[in-house]
Structures are given as structure tokens and as C-alpha cells.
Design a protein around this motif. Sequence first.
Motif, PDB file in Angstrom:
ATOM      1  N   GLY A 129       0.792  -1.228   0.000  1.00 36.02           N
ATOM      2  CA  GLY A 129       0.000   0.000   0.000  1.00 36.02           C
ATOM      3  C   GLY A 129       0.818   1.269   0.000  1.00 36.02           C
ATOM      4  O   GLY A 129       0.371   2.296  -0.513  1.00 36.02           O
ATOM      5  N   GLY A 130       2.026   1.231   0.581  1.00 35.40           N
ATOM      6  CA  GLY A 130       2.839   2.438   0.702  1.00 35.40           C
ATOM      7  C   GLY A 130       3.820   2.621  -0.436  1.00 35.40           C
ATOM      8  O   GLY A 130       3.548   3.341  -1.403  1.00 35.40           O
ATOM      9  N   PRO A 131       5.000   1.958  -0.380  1.00 39.68           N
ATOM     10  CA  PRO A 131       5.991   2.120  -1.436  1.00 39.68           C
ATOM     11  C   PRO A 131       5.464   1.798  -2.834  1.00 39.68           C
ATOM     12  O   PRO A 131       5.878   2.412  -3.809  1.00 39.68           O
ATOM     13  N   ILE A 132       4.551   0.830  -2.943  1.00 33.45           N
ATOM     14  CA  ILE A 132       3.999   0.494  -4.258  1.00 33.45           C
ATOM     15  C   ILE A 132       2.745   1.315  -4.550  1.00 33.45           C
ATOM     16  O   ILE A 132       2.638   1.953  -5.595  1.00 33.45           O
ATOM     17  N   GLY A 133       1.782   1.311  -3.640  1.00 29.88           N
ATOM     18  CA  GLY A 133       0.527   2.018  -3.871  1.00 29.88           C
ATOM     19  C   GLY A 133       0.650   3.524  -3.767  1.00 29.88           C
ATOM     20  O   GLY A 133       0.385   4.258  -4.720  1.00 29.88           O
ATOM     21  N   MET A 134       1.067   4.005  -2.605  1.00 31.62           N
ATOM     22  CA  MET A 134       1.103   5.442  -2.358  1.00 31.62           C
ATOM     23  C   MET A 134       2.127   6.160  -3.230  1.00 31.62           C
ATOM     24  O   MET A 134       1.857   7.224  -3.778  1.00 31.62           O
ATOM     25  N   SER A 135       3.335   5.575  -3.381  1.00 28.98           N
ATOM     26  CA  SER A 135       4.377   6.219  -4.176  1.00 28.98           C
ATOM     27  C   SER A 135       3.939   6.383  -5.628  1.00 28.98           C
ATOM     28  O   SER A 135       4.103   7.454  -6.227  1.00 28.98           O
ATOM     29  N   ASN A 136       3.383   5.317  -6.197  1.00 34.20           N
ATOM     30  CA  ASN A 136       2.914   5.411  -7.584  1.00 34.20           C
ATOM     31  C   ASN A 136       1.702   6.316  -7.713  1.00 34.20           C
ATOM     32  O   ASN A 136       1.516   6.968  -8.746  1.00 34.20           O
ATOM     33  N   SER A 137       0.898   6.385  -6.656  1.00 28.38           N
ATOM     34  CA  SER A 137      -0.234   7.311  -6.664  1.00 28.38           C
ATOM     35  C   SER A 137       0.247   8.760  -6.704  1.00 28.38           C
ATOM     36  O   SER A 137      -0.273   9.590  -7.455  1.00 28.38           O
ATOM     37  N   MET A 138       1.271   9.075  -5.896  1.00 29.57           N
ATOM     38  CA  MET A 138       1.831  10.425  -5.893  1.00 29.57           C
ATOM     39  C   MET A 138       2.441  10.775  -7.251  1.00 29.57           C
ATOM     40  O   MET A 138       2.290  11.884  -7.750  1.00 29.57           O
ATOM     41  N   LEU A 139       3.138   9.788  -7.848  1.00 26.55           N
ATOM     42  CA  LEU A 139       3.696  10.013  -9.177  1.00 26.55           C
ATOM     43  C   LEU A 139       2.586  10.254 -10.199  1.00 26.55           C
ATOM     44  O   LEU A 139       2.694  11.115 -11.072  1.00 26.55           O
ATOM     45  N   ALA A 140       1.497   9.484 -10.063  1.00 26.53           N
ATOM     46  CA  ALA A 140       0.373   9.639 -10.985  1.00 26.53           C
ATOM     47  C   ALA A 140      -0.287  11.005 -10.828  1.00 26.53           C
ATOM     48  O   ALA A 140      -0.653  11.648 -11.821  1.00 26.53           O
ATOM     49  N   ILE A 141      -0.437  11.466  -9.583  1.00 27.60           N
ATOM     50  CA  ILE A 141      -1.008  12.791  -9.341  1.00 27.60           C
ATOM     51  C   ILE A 141      -0.116  13.863  -9.967  1.00 27.60           C
ATOM     52  O   ILE A 141      -0.592  14.821 -10.580  1.00 27.60           O
ATOM     53  N   HIS A 142       1.204  13.677  -9.835  1.00 30.34           N
ATOM     54  CA  HIS A 142       2.159  14.642 -10.375  1.00 30.34           C
ATOM     55  C   HIS A 142       2.107  14.682 -11.901  1.00 30.34           C
ATOM     56  O   HIS A 142       2.139  15.761 -12.508  1.00 30.34           O
ATOM     57  N   PHE A 143       2.021  13.512 -12.536  1.00 30.20           N
ATOM     58  CA  PHE A 143       2.097  13.444 -13.990  1.00 30.20           C
ATOM     59  C   PHE A 143       0.742  13.615 -14.696  1.00 30.20           C
ATOM     60  O   PHE A 143       0.700  14.086 -15.834  1.00 30.20           O
ATOM     61  N   ALA A 144      -0.354  13.212 -14.013  1.00 30.60           N
ATOM     62  CA  ALA A 144      -1.655  13.245 -14.677  1.00 30.60           C
ATOM     63  C   ALA A 144      -2.658  14.187 -14.030  1.00 30.60           C
ATOM     64  O   ALA A 144      -3.706  14.467 -14.619  1.00 30.60           O
ATOM     65  N   GLY A 145      -2.376  14.676 -12.834  1.00 24.47           N
ATOM     66  CA  GLY A 145      -3.327  15.523 -12.131  1.00 24.47           C
ATOM     67  C   GLY A 145      -4.138  14.717 -11.144  1.00 24.47           C
ATOM     68  O   GLY A 145      -4.393  13.512 -11.348  1.00 24.47           O
TER      69      GLY A 145
END
Length: 331
Positions: free
Chosen positions: A104-120
Motif C-alpha cells: 500500500g505504501g511504497p507500491i501504492g502510495m508512491s505510484n499514486s503520488m507520481l500519478a497525481i504529479h504526472f496526470a493531475g
Amino acid sequence: MEVNTQTIIQNREISFAKKGIGWGLLAGASWGLDAVLMGMALALAPFTNTLSLFAAPLVASCLHDGFSGTWLFIKNVISGKWREYARTLKTRPGKLILVAAIMGGPIGMSNSMLAIHFAGAAYAVAITAAYPAIGAILGAIFLKEKIGLRVWCGILLAILGSFVVAYVPPSGESHPHFYLGIGLAVIATIGWALEGVISTYGMDLVDSDIAIGIRELTSFSVSFCAILPFVGAVAYQILFASFSTSVAWYIAAIGLIGGISQLSWYRAMNMTGVARAMGLNVTYALWAVLFGWLLSDLQITSTLIIGAMLICLGTILTIGNPKQLVTIRSK
């Protein structure tokens, strides 16, 4: 006398299920707000550092989970549960919570933050809202959860609504790596689905408040010690530089909101099962749109409105009758 005892027990179980529904809805609303605010934080210095595409979102994720874990630990200290951290980690369920934390954290949350940064925020959140379908399937296989047709329809409608919300990419050059963000959101989706199933299995013998506390601190530790080093020195430069500005304290406040959301989600899974808790939590896609419109420059479109209506309808079907929740949980 026996009939009265059974009635009392059933009423208590129904009340327990209703509370689980409330926690699930709170988890969705607070996570939608969390995502929008994190998207706004990523637009502030020092996260505007252009030396690395990935550093700023990963640092933000690390800080977010660190502050969330701290708030949750303070909450558990106040409630007298802090000693359970060490005791739980020595058990097999506790070790399962650690695995769930990594999912949930390093895989879920980290990729979620990257997705928010790149896609909004609105679009990344909408894509990750598909995780209940994966979680429900895994829950049915590994946790033997019985999911009725109405609940399946509700989950699928909510997911469909989330995709409708995300159908049209943002115009202009505000998100030049939009589709990279969508791909990373898919990875986050899988991570969160696995987290839900693994953590629910572990919470059969672990207090949900302790489980989420361990989850957040584990996520922070793995991110700080294992994820950021792969990005390079620039990640730590951004992290330490954030404390010389107000943005770190801004994320500390967001971390409190995120901690409330995570705590609510874990309680909901413990009370209502993986599928229903995820079906309720998925409303964060709708809340992200609402808060994005209120707090940022997000434009309300016809697809957003249609998607929101589908999410609402799906949520109503997912909630269903609390008495049926009790029946399913007791099997």
C-alpha cells in the motif's frame, strides 16, 4: 430468553455494520481531499525541482506517510495502545501487516503520488478507484467473502463512473506526461487491492488502529531507506529543503487528513469486509472532483457530472441493507 439474546446480538452486529459504512464513507471523503491538497503541494517549491521527474512525488509520498504515521502513533499513545506495536510485530498477523504496508505504501502510495504529479489529482484518483474490483475478486478467493449481485453491480458502477471522470485528458501542456501518470496509477491500483486483502486477513487478530499505525510507519521507513536512494541525492536534497519552507508543515496537516482516511479505511475493512469497504472508499474519486473544483482550477465537464452520478448510484448499491452485511459476515 434465547430469542431475546439472539435479537440483542443481531442488533449489536447491525450497529457494528452501520458504523463500518460510516467509516468507509469518511475514508473516501478524506482521501479525496488528501489527494487534491497533495496535488497542490507538489506545485510548490522545493517540489518544483526539475533535476528529476520522479524525485519530488516520491519525497512527497515519503513525507506524507511519515507524518500520517506520526499522527496515528500519537493517537495510539493517547489511547494507551502504543505498546501493541512491538507485540504485534512479533506475530504472524503482524508480519502480514508489514507486507500489506509495502503493497500500500511504497507500491501504492508512491505510484499514486507520481500519478497525481504526472496526470493531475482528479484523473489519477479516478483511475486508482478501480482497485475495489481487484480487491473484491481477491477477497472472494482468499478470504472467502460472499459478495452478492447487488454489491458487485455497485462496485462496478462506481468504477465505471471513475473511468468516465477520467475519460478526457487535460488540455494544453499542463501535464505533458499524462499517460505515464495513468500507467503509474494502474500500478498503484494493484498495490492497494493487495494491501486491502492482506491487511484484512491480518486484522482478524490485530487491532485495526495498530495495523494502520504500523502500515504508515513501515511505508515511511521503506520509502526513506529503500525508495529514495534509487532516485539519488536530489531526493534527499528536496526532502531536507522542504523543512526550510512552509511546505513540510503543509504536508504535515495533509498527513493528518491522510491518517484519518487510512484509519477509517482499515476500520471499515475490519467491520464490513474488503469488497464493501473498498466500494465505499472508492467515492474518493467523486470527492476529489468536488474538492478540486472548490480549491483549484478544475473545470466541471459533462463527463465529470455523469461519472459522479454513476459513482453515487454505485455507492448506494454497495451500502445496501446493513442486515445483509451481518448475514454475510457471519457465514
